[in-house]
Scaffold this motif. Sequence first.
Motif, PDB file in Angstrom:
ATOM      1  N   ALA A 704       0.880  -1.173   0.000  1.00 58.46           N
ATOM      2  CA  ALA A 704       0.000   0.000   0.000  1.00 58.46           C
ATOM      3  C   ALA A 704       0.914   1.217   0.000  1.00 58.46           C
ATOM      4  CB  ALA A 704      -0.933   0.001   1.208  1.00 58.46           C
ATOM      5  N   GLY A 705       0.342   2.391  -0.243  1.00 53.10           N
ATOM      6  CA  GLY A 705       1.154   3.590  -0.330  1.00 53.10           C
ATOM      7  C   GLY A 705       1.986   3.826   0.922  1.00 53.10           C
ATOM      8  N   GLY A 706       3.249   4.221   0.726  1.00 52.42           N
ATOM      9  CA  GLY A 706       4.149   4.482   1.846  1.00 52.42           C
ATOM     10  C   GLY A 706       4.210   5.961   2.161  1.00 52.42           C
ATOM     11  N   PHE A 707       3.128   6.508   2.711  1.00 48.35           N
ATOM     12  CA  PHE A 707       3.051   7.943   2.999  1.00 48.35           C
ATOM     13  C   PHE A 707       3.578   8.202   4.410  1.00 48.35           C
ATOM     14  CE2 PHE A 707      -0.420   6.969  -0.041  1.00 48.35           C
ATOM     15  CZ  PHE A 707       0.260   7.439  -1.157  1.00 48.35           C
ATOM     16  N   ALA A 708       4.832   7.870   4.581  1.00 52.52           N
ATOM     17  CA  ALA A 708       5.546   7.970   5.843  1.00 52.52           C
ATOM     18  C   ALA A 708       7.022   8.098   5.503  1.00 52.52           C
ATOM     19  CB  ALA A 708       5.275   6.740   6.707  1.00 52.52           C
ATOM     20  N   VAL A 722      12.998  -0.032   7.033  1.00 49.37           N
ATOM     21  CA  VAL A 722      11.596  -0.290   7.379  1.00 49.37           C
ATOM     22  C   VAL A 722      10.757   0.933   7.050  1.00 49.37           C
ATOM     23  CG1 VAL A 722       9.972  -0.683   9.285  1.00 49.37           C
ATOM     24  CG2 VAL A 722      12.112  -1.967   9.197  1.00 49.37           C
ATOM     25  N   ILE A 723       9.560   0.688   6.520  1.00 52.66           N
ATOM     26  CA  ILE A 723       8.618   1.776   6.263  1.00 52.66           C
ATOM     27  C   ILE A 723       7.192   1.290   6.506  1.00 52.66           C
ATOM     28  CG2 ILE A 723       8.370   1.270   3.787  1.00 52.66           C
ATOM     29  CD1 ILE A 723       8.194   4.380   3.403  1.00 52.66           C
ATOM     30  N   ALA A 724       6.334   2.204   6.938  1.00 56.92           N
ATOM     31  CA  ALA A 724       4.912   1.911   7.107  1.00 56.92           C
ATOM     32  C   ALA A 724       4.210   2.009   5.759  1.00 56.92           C
ATOM     33  CB  ALA A 724       4.287   2.895   8.090  1.00 56.92           C
ATOM     34  N   ALA A 725       3.364   1.027   5.461  1.00 59.22           N
ATOM     35  CA  ALA A 725       2.583   1.014   4.223  1.00 59.22           C
ATOM     36  C   ALA A 725       1.117   1.125   4.602  1.00 59.22           C
ATOM     37  CB  ALA A 725       2.861  -0.259   3.423  1.00 59.22           C
ATOM     38  N   GLY A 726       0.623   2.363   4.613  1.00 60.79           N
ATOM     39  CA  GLY A 726      -0.725   2.610   5.106  1.00 60.79           C
ATOM     40  C   GLY A 726      -1.751   2.973   4.060  1.00 60.79           C
ATOM     41  N   GLY A 727      -1.283   3.461   2.883  1.00 63.04           N
ATOM     42  CA  GLY A 727      -2.219   3.778   1.815  1.00 63.04           C
ATOM     43  C   GLY A 727      -3.252   4.827   2.169  1.00 63.04           C
ATOM     44  N   THR A 728      -4.390   4.772   1.562  1.00 55.78           N
ATOM     45  CA  THR A 728      -5.633   5.559   1.689  1.00 55.78           C
ATOM     46  C   THR A 728      -5.574   6.935   1.035  1.00 55.78           C
ATOM     47  OG1 THR A 728      -5.284   6.677   3.836  1.00 55.78           O
ATOM     48  CG2 THR A 728      -6.133   4.420   3.901  1.00 55.78           C
ATOM     49  N   ARG A 729      -4.399   7.558   0.874  1.00 56.29           N
ATOM     50  CA  ARG A 729      -4.354   8.860   0.203  1.00 56.29           C
ATOM     51  C   ARG A 729      -4.704   8.708  -1.275  1.00 56.29           C
ATOM     52  NH1 ARG A 729      -1.835  13.536   2.162  1.00 56.29           N
ATOM     53  NH2 ARG A 729      -1.278  13.356   4.348  1.00 56.29           N
ATOM     54  N   TYR A 730      -5.203   9.802  -1.854  1.00 62.00           N
ATOM     55  CA  TYR A 730      -5.516   9.868  -3.282  1.00 62.00           C
ATOM     56  C   TYR A 730      -6.539   8.813  -3.695  1.00 62.00           C
ATOM     57  CZ  TYR A 730      -0.842  11.880  -2.742  1.00 62.00           C
ATOM     58  OH  TYR A 730       0.256  12.569  -2.286  1.00 62.00           O
ATOM     59  N   GLY A 731      -7.288   8.266  -2.733  1.00 61.29           N
ATOM     60  CA  GLY A 731      -8.254   7.235  -3.062  1.00 61.29           C
ATOM     61  C   GLY A 731      -7.628   5.879  -3.290  1.00 61.29           C
ATOM     62  N   LEU A 732      -6.357   5.689  -2.895  1.00 63.71           N
ATOM     63  CA  LEU A 732      -5.682   4.410  -3.076  1.00 63.71           C
ATOM     64  C   LEU A 732      -6.155   3.405  -2.030  1.00 63.71           C
ATOM     65  CD1 LEU A 732      -2.071   5.754  -3.706  1.00 63.71           C
ATOM     66  CD2 LEU A 732      -3.679   4.883  -5.409  1.00 63.71           C
ATOM     67  N   LYS A 733      -5.830   2.139  -2.272  1.00 63.00           N
ATOM     68  CA  LYS A 733      -6.243   1.079  -1.346  1.00 63.00           C
ATOM     69  C   LYS A 733      -5.592   1.301   0.011  1.00 63.00           C
ATOM     70  CE  LYS A 733      -2.562  -2.124  -2.835  1.00 63.00           C
ATOM     71  NZ  LYS A 733      -1.929  -1.224  -3.816  1.00 63.00           N
ATOM     72  N   PRO A 734      -6.297   0.954   1.080  1.00 65.03           N
ATOM     73  CA  PRO A 734      -5.735   1.130   2.425  1.00 65.03           C
ATOM     74  C   PRO A 734      -4.753   0.017   2.756  1.00 65.03           C
ATOM     75  CG  PRO A 734      -7.897   0.151   2.578  1.00 65.03           C
ATOM     76  CD  PRO A 734      -7.682   0.454   1.115  1.00 65.03           C
ATOM     77  N   GLY A 735      -3.918   0.278   3.732  1.00 63.53           N
ATOM     78  CA  GLY A 735      -2.989  -0.731   4.223  1.00 63.53           C
ATOM     79  C   GLY A 735      -2.804  -0.572   5.714  1.00 63.53           C
ATOM     80  N   GLY A 736      -2.208  -1.588   6.327  1.00 58.77           N
ATOM     81  CA  GLY A 736      -1.991  -1.536   7.766  1.00 58.77           C
ATOM     82  C   GLY A 736      -0.761  -2.311   8.176  1.00 58.77           C
ATOM     83  N   SER A 737       0.327  -2.196   7.410  1.00 59.97           N
ATOM     84  CA  SER A 737       1.503  -3.009   7.682  1.00 59.97           C
ATOM     85  C   SER A 737       2.773  -2.176   7.723  1.00 59.97           C
ATOM     86  CB  SER A 737       1.644  -4.109   6.623  1.00 59.97           C
ATOM     87  OG  SER A 737       1.841  -3.546   5.335  1.00 59.97           O
ATOM     88  N   TYR A 738       3.782  -2.751   8.370  1.00 63.34           N
ATOM     89  CA  TYR A 738       5.154  -2.248   8.307  1.00 63.34           C
ATOM     90  C   TYR A 738       5.975  -3.304   7.572  1.00 63.34           C
ATOM     91  CZ  TYR A 738       4.168   1.497  11.650  1.00 63.34           C
ATOM     92  OH  TYR A 738       3.675   2.623  12.271  1.00 63.34           O
ATOM     93  N   VAL A 739       6.790  -2.869   6.615  1.00 67.84           N
ATOM     94  CA  VAL A 739       7.582  -3.814   5.832  1.00 67.84           C
ATOM     95  C   VAL A 739       9.063  -3.511   6.024  1.00 67.84           C
ATOM     96  CG1 VAL A 739       5.831  -4.379   4.138  1.00 67.84           C
ATOM     97  CG2 VAL A 739       7.217  -2.362   3.801  1.00 67.84           C
ATOM     98  N   ALA A 740       9.856  -4.587   6.141  1.00 70.05           N
ATOM     99  CA  ALA A 740      11.293  -4.477   6.398  1.00 70.05           C
ATOM    100  C   ALA A 740      12.064  -5.128   5.263  1.00 70.05           C
ATOM    101  CB  ALA A 740      11.642  -5.146   7.725  1.00 70.05           C
TER     102      ALA A 740
END
Length: 744
Positions: A704-708, A722-740
């Motif tokens: 999902a979008g990495g707006f962090a 590591v970055i948070a992948a939370g999405g939701t901006r610009y109408g993109l799909k949401p996310g709820g994960s951290y990826v390393a």
Amino acid sequence: MNFAFKLLFGLSILGGSLPLYQENPVEDPRKTGNDWPTYGGNSAGNRYSPLNQINTQNVKNLRLAWTYETGDNKNPNQRGMDIQCQPIVIKGVLYGTTPRMKLFAVEAATGKQLWQFDPFADPEKKPRFHPVRGVVYWEDSSQTDAQNKRILYSVGAFLYAVNATTGKLIDDFGNNGVVDLHEGLGDKETLGYDAANFSIRVTTPGVIYKDLLITGSAVSEGGDAPPGYIRAFNVRTGKLAWVFHTIPLPGEYGYETWSKDSYKKLGGANCWAGMVIDEKRGIVYAGTGSPSVDFYGGARTGQNLFANCVIALNAETGKRVWHFQTVHHDLWDRDLPCPPNLITVKHNGRIIDAVAQATKDGYVFVFDRDTGKPLFPVKEVAVPTSPALPGEHPWPTQPVPTKPAPFVRQELTEAEITTRTPEAHAYVLDRYKNSRHGSKYMPPSLEGSLYYGFGGGAEWGGNAADPDGILYQNANTMLWWLKMRDLRAQTNGAALTKGGTLFAANCAVCHGTGGKGSEANQTAQAYPDLTEVGKRLSKEQIEAILVTGRGRMPSFGHLSKEDREALVSYLLKLDVKPSNGPADQHSSVVTTPVPEGASFPYIPPYLNNGNTQFRDQDNYPAIKPPWGTLNAIDLNTGNYLWQVPLGEYPELTKKGVPPTGTENHGGPIVTAGGLVFIAATYDEKLRAFDKKTGKIVWEYKLPAGGFATPITYMADGKQYIVIAAGGTRYGLKPGGSYVAFALP
């Protein structure tokens, strides 16, 4: 600024320079070592890591190492925010937040969850979601008691102290582990109203100095904004230690830069984007935002200190050391949008400890850390003061640094209008010819004006700096359309209903008069059009959102039940607008004359059309690319090393269009391995750039979008990104994960 800018400075100056000091982990406070211990990486906010296991030679081998699923944003009925959090890492443990504002701890080497804390676990507490961009770690190294290792983070108007080992609240901090952050903002005796009744929140974490947590806050930008005072709280007890009044009280320095008694009806001037600390000097550096209300300053004649200022404060007492105002009497919502960055540069043959501050409109101000004197000359340039709205008194000059050159365009010309398609060009050209354009300091008007610099430029993600004094800054170049409305003329001289008056004071600054917050912008915005809100939400749902807030919208729980009902009736068009002041005989709705802004909440006579980004009819930016860039700026000389597009629209790339860059939210980090890592873009990718050339050397499509902003650290002998992948901006799909990511 366009791609010719890159050629202007060229690659001829890419030779670089030797580090300005020897890397000594004891003497250099900017080094993060194996951990990422604070928001921004270190107390100076450099977002720099001395780690080089991952470097330009092997970054192509970077692989996904682990994923931590927070469990949030999976249920469409329970989605929170996107994740804007830059996590921290302390001694092998990573701490961060989820889209629904839970705090968690995981093993930094594996992503295995150790604990999770939910501030809304009590069903009586209704969630009030907002961005949480980071957390703060504190421990008393002289004690072995686990109670002295704590995470401090803010949820709405409340500061929580959580045991870093167990995830439980620290009982002897504040009120059973919680402090109300309204404390110190002012009471009825001082302000004429009680600030505790109005909404605040903290989106960016504060900084630690000895036993103090120093913090700012986010407030409304409308007439209901309380003051944005900077405050310090004792880390052990939660007690208020000091307050710096960003809107001065009578007798204080700067009071004369406002209209008499402005502090009683105006708010804002808040540090919402974060701050940094020079522990050796004992000075905290902060940037502040604009005063209320955005775009009209008739009730605040003067320069308006300490709004739009870089401020150096004594960290122990809160006393002002120096300040510099980057915008006088702000009429354009030009908050300082990110924390300052404490750097060391070689300037005129001298090694100088400096502080760099990037702005929404593309400037980088560079100051001597001790005196506040600009390292590069700043000129006070004459700017337009007319035509201005009645009652407005624009300031006649504005400060412009001579170096570095701006990293985004400054004034719209016809040559910059999009040529993506003939139809898009014609669509935008029509608006251009029928709007005011030119100086970015044009006073707002009833006719409508096109501006750069409302939404950045620089954004909350900030920038990164390496020990050579090179600043890496991502940037947005977006066009905004502002049209003011005469509230009294709009009502044809009639009184407003009570709900209409409440909307004007609390909602119009974002959603526009009448709720038309998106009238020139077809993209998914944080400020939706409310004219047909009744088709999307029920009366009960609107009432619930007013109480809890949602997304960027704060809670309006300070309104009484009767006021909320009147506001909902206005939104649903259930109230009756009278024709001659008194309420219609068939309506029980109270009506209120449009006021002149004599009290708090303040209702200005002129309101804006909402935060309106101008795009073409196909939802692409209305100007020629680049629309988003990454810049390398040598702050020793003030010259640019390179500028490259950041992000792309895949559908345009497939058509053979060179990468355009996209709007971007989140920031970069830079490493001793010669790399700049950044996500932040519409295309949902995390990228690594060669810091010497600006060339992309690795990229990965996130879930999902990495707006962090990413981080890097060592755990069990391996370097991770590591970055948070939370999405939701610009109408993109949401996310709820951290990826390393790590090397194989």
